[in-house]
Design an enzyme around this catalytic site. Structure first.
Site, PDB file in Angstrom:
ATOM      1  N   ASP A 124      59.988  28.673  30.990  1.00 29.58           N
ATOM      2  CA  ASP A 124      61.633  29.321  31.010  1.00 29.58           C
ATOM      3  C   ASP A 124      61.418  29.686  29.577  1.00 29.58           C
ATOM      4  O   ASP A 124      60.745  28.973  28.677  1.00 29.58           O
ATOM      5  CB  ASP A 124      62.277  27.596  30.954  1.00 29.58           C
TER       6      ASP A 124
ATOM      7  N   CYS B 173      61.907  43.187  46.571  1.00 29.11           N
ATOM      8  CA  CYS B 173      63.648  43.228  45.792  1.00 29.11           C
ATOM      9  C   CYS B 173      64.081  43.874  46.347  1.00 29.11           C
ATOM     10  O   CYS B 173      63.866  45.063  46.861  1.00 29.11           O
ATOM     11  CB  CYS B 173      63.340  42.739  44.317  1.00 29.11           C
TER      12      CYS B 173
ATOM     13  N   CYS C 270      64.416  47.106  45.021  1.00 25.38           N
ATOM     14  CA  CYS C 270      63.222  48.270  44.779  1.00 25.38           C
ATOM     15  C   CYS C 270      62.879  48.764  46.376  1.00 25.38           C
ATOM     16  O   CYS C 270      62.733  49.770  46.297  1.00 25.38           O
ATOM     17  CB  CYS C 270      62.132  47.224  44.547  1.00 25.38           C
TER      18      CYS C 270
ATOM     19  N   HIS D 107      65.939  42.707  40.099  1.00 21.13           N
ATOM     20  CA  HIS D 107      64.341  42.846  40.160  1.00 21.13           C
ATOM     21  C   HIS D 107      63.799  42.509  38.835  1.00 21.13           C
ATOM     22  O   HIS D 107      62.096  41.063  39.529  1.00 21.13           O
ATOM     23  CB  HIS D 107      63.992  44.219  40.111  1.00 21.13           C
TER      24      HIS D 107
END
Length: 436
Positions: free
Chosen positions: A289, A329, A332, A358
């Protein structure tokens, strides 16, 4: 334990039974392994996640710039919330009354809550640490707030996350006092026992201990031994991402990944650089994370396999290509570098949303590719190709060369440098750990 782990760490999928474990609220099953790396399923109360995985950080109960639906669309399996911040505002009582954090933020998948221990480092000028707990000066109103292991668990029980973290005694990586690291190692174990006692929902929420010990091989081994005796559903590797050198960083990950139980998840806390995730996964870690991908997006910086793309640069003003031509995505597919340069440089609010979208997509795609490479038994080639994209001149840093040597991945033809570590000698020189 650690000496034996080094010898048996390098295995292939066909050479050993794949490890697994079953806990009341977590089922972990390794489904493929290559070298030290593995990919696994982790069944949680709200979702079955796949590892290695990256978990976006929603400190205040939200990942900045993205909705819960967008996070699902991006195939995020688990997201984070922070006990310290959520306990302050809006308050755990309110969240509990709303049905828990999942219901409060409309998130149907996995959730992990940090204990608040990291604030010992990030807000250290506001904190006093004693055996009882941590006394904070609230950055909101200046009031004093005592966070004990019991209170941390009470808040996390109210929040209702799938995975809770113990309150640990975090020492800044830049601290030079070995006695302070020793104190924190043993205190973290004592605080774990208090967390276990305080947990009201052991069959519904998983409590992960956190390995401490600084950069002392012996202390790390002691910490692991003590925590493993508590038979937790998973384990975290703490005390990193705090300014330590990369040479120190990879050694801790290598030691802990080799020493922790093979059938349980291993979570390296605070790690979000793509290169770090590739290296740590090769060393056998499972969960990561960091705020890095989302925070850097708000400065107009996009993540790509070659490193980062600073969209404020004038070179992108007339560039009609997407950020990444291989990325599928929404950002993009629909927007050019030229447009993103335009909105980023003018501070348009939607800019951070588009780049954040993104960057999260990139991190999920990266861990998906790592999982697939392990399943197809081609992780070494994936790693070499990744490094060639990032370091086309073969100037791979020494720490990466050394870490991947321990992981059993040769960088011949990819890196100019040769392995120079003496990690095995350091492990062999470690004093035997006294048994109780």
């Amino acid at each position: 334990m650690l000496q034996r782990a080094w010898k048996k760490g390098l295995v292939t999928m066909a050479s050993a039974d794949l490890p697994s474990s079953v806990s009341p609220a977590l089922q972990f099953k390794v489904i493929a392994q290559q070298g030290r790396a593995r990919t696994a399923t982790m069944k949680l109360p709200h979702y079955t996640a796949e590892t290695p995985m990256f978990m976006p950080v929603g400190t205040q109960g939200t990942v900045k710039g993205l909705t819960s639906k967008q996070l699902q669309d991006l195939d995020c399996h688990v997201i984070l919330g922070n006990t310290y911040h959520l306990g302050n505002r809006p308050g755990n009582d309110l969240v509990a009354a709303m049905g828990g954090l999942h219901s409060f933020i409309n998130w149907p998948r996995g959730m992990l809550t940090d204990s608040g221990g990291f604030q010992m480092v990030s807000l250290l000028h506001l904190a006093d640490i004693t055996e009882e707990g941590v006394t904070f000066q609230s950055p909101v109103d200046g009031s004093r707030m005592l966070l004990t292991p019991e209170q941390s668990i009470q808040i996390q029980n109210d929040l209702g996350a799938d995975i809770m973290m113990q309150l640990d005694d975090v020492v800044p990586a830049t601290n030079t006092d070995p006695k302070r690291f020793e104190e924190a190692t043993y205190r973290t174990t004592r605080w774990l026992d208090r967390c276990i006692q305080a947990n009201r929902r052991p069959n519904e929420q998983n409590l992960f201990p956190i390995v401490q010990g600084g950069f002392d091989v012996q202390l790390r081994e002691i910490s692991m031994q003590q925590l493993i005796e508590r038979n937790a559903p998973g384990y975290a590797i703490g005390g990193l991402a705090g300014g330590e050198t990369k040479d120190m960083f990879w050694r801790v990950v290598a030691q802990c990944a080799a020493g922790l139980p093979p059938g349980k998840p291993r979570y390296v806390m605070g790690i979000g650089y793509p290169l770090d995730i590739v290296v740590c996964s090769a060393l056998g870690a499972d969960m990561y994370d960091s705020v890095y991908p989302t925070r850097t997006a708000r400065f107009g910086v996009a993540l790509v396999d070659t490193g980062v793309m600073k969209l404020k640069n004038a070179a992108f003003a007339k560039d009609m290509r997407p950020i990444d031509e291989s990325c599928n995505c929404m950002t993009c597919r629909q927007y050019s570098r030229s447009y993103l340069h335009h909105v980023v440089t003018r501070g348009v609010a939607s800019a951070s949303v588009l780049v954040t979208y993104h960057n999260v997509a990139y991190m999920q795609g990266l861990t998906r590719r790592i999982r697939q490479a392990i399943k197809e038994q081609c992780l070494p080639q994936f790693v070499r190709d990744f490094l060639l994209g990032m370091y086309p001149k073969c100037d791979v840093p020494q720490w990466v060369v050394d870490a991947l040597d321990v992981a059993g991945i040769s960088l011949e033809g990819v890196a100019l440098l040769k392995p120079a570590h003496r990690l095995y000698d350091e492990v062999q020189a470690m004093n035997p750990i006294p048994t109780a």
